[in-house]
Design a protein around this motif. Sequence first.
Motif, PDB file in Angstrom:
ATOM      1  N   ARG A  10       0.821  -1.207   0.000  1.00 27.94           N
ATOM      2  CA  ARG A  10       0.000   0.000   0.000  1.00 27.94           C
ATOM      3  C   ARG A  10       0.856   1.258   0.000  1.00 27.94           C
ATOM      4  NH1 ARG A  10      -4.452  -0.952   4.714  1.00 27.94           N
ATOM      5  NH2 ARG A  10      -5.112  -3.027   4.093  1.00 27.94           N
ATOM      6  N   GLY A  11       2.160   1.094   0.159  1.00 27.56           N
ATOM      7  CA  GLY A  11       3.043   2.248   0.180  1.00 27.56           C
ATOM      8  C   GLY A  11       3.096   2.922   1.535  1.00 27.56           C
ATOM      9  N   GLU A  12       2.765   2.148   2.608  1.00 27.56           N
ATOM     10  CA  GLU A  12       2.835   2.744   3.948  1.00 27.56           C
ATOM     11  C   GLU A  12       3.993   2.135   4.720  1.00 27.56           C
ATOM     12  OE1 GLU A  12      -1.003   2.450   5.886  1.00 27.56           O
ATOM     13  OE2 GLU A  12      -1.975   2.843   3.963  1.00 27.56           O
ATOM     14  N   ASP A  13       4.322   2.762   5.856  1.00 26.33           N
ATOM     15  CA  ASP A  13       5.444   2.295   6.659  1.00 26.33           C
ATOM     16  C   ASP A  13       4.970   1.190   7.618  1.00 26.33           C
ATOM     17  OD1 ASP A  13       7.664   1.913   8.130  1.00 26.33           O
ATOM     18  OD2 ASP A  13       7.616   3.862   9.153  1.00 26.33           O
ATOM     19  N   PRO A  14       5.465  -0.031   7.484  1.00 27.21           N
ATOM     20  CA  PRO A  14       4.986  -1.139   8.325  1.00 27.21           C
ATOM     21  C   PRO A  14       5.275  -0.922   9.802  1.00 27.21           C
ATOM     22  CG  PRO A  14       6.384  -1.923   6.534  1.00 27.21           C
ATOM     23  CD  PRO A  14       6.476  -0.445   6.524  1.00 27.21           C
ATOM     24  N   ALA A  15       6.368  -0.206  10.112  1.00 24.86           N
ATOM     25  CA  ALA A  15       6.762  -0.039  11.512  1.00 24.86           C
ATOM     26  C   ALA A  15       5.683   0.678  12.317  1.00 24.86           C
ATOM     27  CB  ALA A  15       8.078   0.744  11.580  1.00 24.86           C
ATOM     28  N   VAL A  16       4.965   1.604  11.660  1.00 28.62           N
ATOM     29  CA  VAL A  16       3.922   2.370  12.359  1.00 28.62           C
ATOM     30  C   VAL A  16       2.908   1.416  12.974  1.00 28.62           C
ATOM     31  CG1 VAL A  16       2.043   4.008  12.049  1.00 28.62           C
ATOM     32  CG2 VAL A  16       4.214   4.365  10.859  1.00 28.62           C
ATOM     33  N   VAL A  17       2.535   0.392  12.221  1.00 29.54           N
ATOM     34  CA  VAL A  17       1.540  -0.552  12.717  1.00 29.54           C
ATOM     35  C   VAL A  17       2.172  -1.571  13.656  1.00 29.54           C
ATOM     36  CG1 VAL A  17      -0.040  -2.378  12.049  1.00 29.54           C
ATOM     37  CG2 VAL A  17       0.093  -0.286  10.698  1.00 29.54           C
ATOM     38  N   LEU A  18       3.313  -2.125  13.260  1.00 24.14           N
ATOM     39  CA  LEU A  18       3.875  -3.253  14.001  1.00 24.14           C
ATOM     40  C   LEU A  18       4.359  -2.861  15.395  1.00 24.14           C
ATOM     41  CD1 LEU A  18       5.737  -5.103  11.137  1.00 24.14           C
ATOM     42  CD2 LEU A  18       3.710  -5.833  12.394  1.00 24.14           C
ATOM     43  N   ASP A  19       4.791  -1.616  15.577  1.00 24.21           N
ATOM     44  CA  ASP A  19       5.354  -1.224  16.868  1.00 24.21           C
ATOM     45  C   ASP A  19       4.314  -0.699  17.850  1.00 24.21           C
ATOM     46  OD1 ASP A  19       7.645  -1.942  15.722  1.00 24.21           O
ATOM     47  OD2 ASP A  19       8.425   0.085  15.358  1.00 24.21           O
ATOM     48  N   ASP A  20       3.077  -0.510  17.378  1.00 23.77           N
ATOM     49  CA  ASP A  20       2.059   0.060  18.256  1.00 23.77           C
ATOM     50  C   ASP A  20       0.927  -0.954  18.460  1.00 23.77           C
ATOM     51  OD1 ASP A  20       0.184   1.460  19.592  1.00 23.77           O
ATOM     52  OD2 ASP A  20      -0.024   3.078  18.125  1.00 23.77           O
ATOM     53  N   PRO A  21       0.751  -1.439  19.697  1.00 25.49           N
ATOM     54  CA  PRO A  21      -0.270  -2.471  19.940  1.00 25.49           C
ATOM     55  C   PRO A  21      -1.675  -2.050  19.492  1.00 25.49           C
ATOM     56  CG  PRO A  21       0.891  -1.885  21.988  1.00 25.49           C
ATOM     57  CD  PRO A  21       1.479  -1.060  20.901  1.00 25.49           C
TER      58      PRO A  21
END
Lengths: 404, 314
Positions: A88-99
Amino acid sequence: MSLAHRNDADRRRQEAKRARGRTFVAITFVPVVLALALVATLFADVITDTVSWQIVEPAYTTESWSFTEGFAFFSTWENVVEKELVARGEDPAVVLDDPEERRKFRLRNRVELLWQLDGAPLRYVVTSSRDDTVADYGFFEGLRQLDAIRAEAGEGQEVRLNPWLDAAFLTKNASRTPVMAGLGNALIGTLWVIGLVIVFSLPIGVGAAIYLEEYAPDNAVTRFIELNIRNLAGVPSVVYGILGLYAFVRVFEFGPTVLSAALTLSLLILPVVIIAAREAIKAVPPSLRQASYGLGATKWQTVSQVVLPNAITGITTGMILAVARAIGETAPLLLVGAAAFIPRAPEGPLSTYTVVPIQIYSWVAENDVEFAHVASAGILVLLAVLLVLYGAAFYLRRRFERSW
Amino acid sequence: MSQASKRAAEAIGIQRSVRRNLGDQAIRVVLFLAASVSVVTTFAVIYALSSETIAFFADPAVTFREFFTGTRWTPLFPENQQAFGIAPLVVGTLNVTFVALLVGLPLGLGSAIYLSEFATARVRRTIMPILEVLAGIPTVVLGYFALFFVTSLLREVIPGLNLFNPTSAGLVMGFMILPTVSSISIDSMQAVPRAIREGAYALGASRYEVVLKVVVPAALSGIVASFILAMSRAIGETMIVALAAGQKPTFTFDLRETIATMTSFIVQAATGDQPMGSIGSRALYAVGATLFVITLALNLASGQIVRRFAERYE
């Protein structure tokens, strides 16, 4: 002053008096109209709030992989998220690091193993699991500005009329997501609580009414009991909640359960049940009792076989109205621990629970456009149930009203 | 029949009637117990409220003086910011009740006069059930209506009206108490005997003069009693205020401000997680006790007025 003159003055005075009379009638009629208008507005508002125009982004399939590729890849959930977000062109870390973000992603997307007829038969696909609401407009607002709303909808989005109250609403459970929220567990909770309320309050209420009408001597004790019943009828319902919290939840240690709720509501409606049952018993004429005694019946035989069968319609009517009140009560249950989110429907008296009005309260308290629609759907269900009960009570009252 | 068998039959009869009497006695006791549940309930309410309220005042942080004269109420705050003056809650309750009575009393009395004195039997039969439905609408529904419909309507007319305010809550509550006022007033007006009305007609009074100068004064005790009962219901009402008036105790008489009432504080304290025995949970009981005393006094007064001042017609 001439006679004609006097007649004229008289007529004028009478005319003025008649006009005052008409004004007065009109003034007293206004409140009636206002009351009817309020009821009509309330129902109209609730009904129109259960539909809304929405701009939605439909559920879509974002990725698709072959079975072998997918099997190797999807062994960890993080892989799915990462791949999906990169696509989708988004940063995976934003989702993976935030419960919290992870939870949201899980809610919104699901990975499915699909059986396809064309191409490779088994494929993994990632879909967003529900439609995404972009904007929400009230029913009339949407009707007026439909063209503007259509113009506002972006590429791939669609405008639709969303009915919040459908069959699925009755089975879906509480949810943080408005379109996923429903009354499921709350309906079962209400059935449990009200069932127990009837079991507790009917025998005690009717028993008390029989005692006061048929057995009680005219003495200080009886007058004291009657004083108590009258005063309890005027105690605010939230105070019953405090009693339930103290006595049932804490001292008896039933906890925030169906049983505590049912006992609290039973005490709350008991004065209503007793007063209605007394009226019904009082309406049975003394001559019937005397005939029964004349045949050699004992007091209890007379009460159980003559008085009660003749009072049963009145008692039923009173009980229906009392139950209708119990169904809509919210405040006392907030105190005896009804929770808006319960994982499972209650399975017995000692289960935790939620009920319909508590769900409505929590949805209204969200103070959110979409949850307001969910709340109105819940309210419509609640009002429909209550109207059926009131209808039944009125029918019984009219149908079986008899004079002796 | 021989003498002996006669005696035997008599003995059986006596036995039977003794058994029947014992059975009746047992039933009587069971029914008495059912009737005394309400007495037990009253004492349980008083015990629950007073024991925790006494514990509340026993806390060194709380003084009687502050409770009755202080103008800040923050028992749910962290320990060093707590204040225990109940005035903001009482004033908040008064604000809502004032609006409710302003709306509910004239409307209730007016509709009672129309339905009792002017309406045809058919109109009465149609409208009375609708008023009963109005009385039976759950208050959480009325709260929803106040917040989402009435408030958004009023905000276009009244500048500076907060989202949560006593005006909308009171307005809707006025309609909630309307059926209470009207049904009791109708009963007391219907109880005014025909002879008195006809006496007034014979003196040349018109219909509205009879209503205004004979029926209403004669029914005044019932009407006043209905007003007091309506006031007690408005003070004790919870869901409308919890949803539409807010949960922020503010010492103000500005009807546009967000406030808290005694009842909405009880809901707030109960739904937040106050550990049992904490000052916050005991404050809930102290406010509950205040509410109970006020409503009980009003209910007793209403009953007294009916008994003491009711016109008696022989």
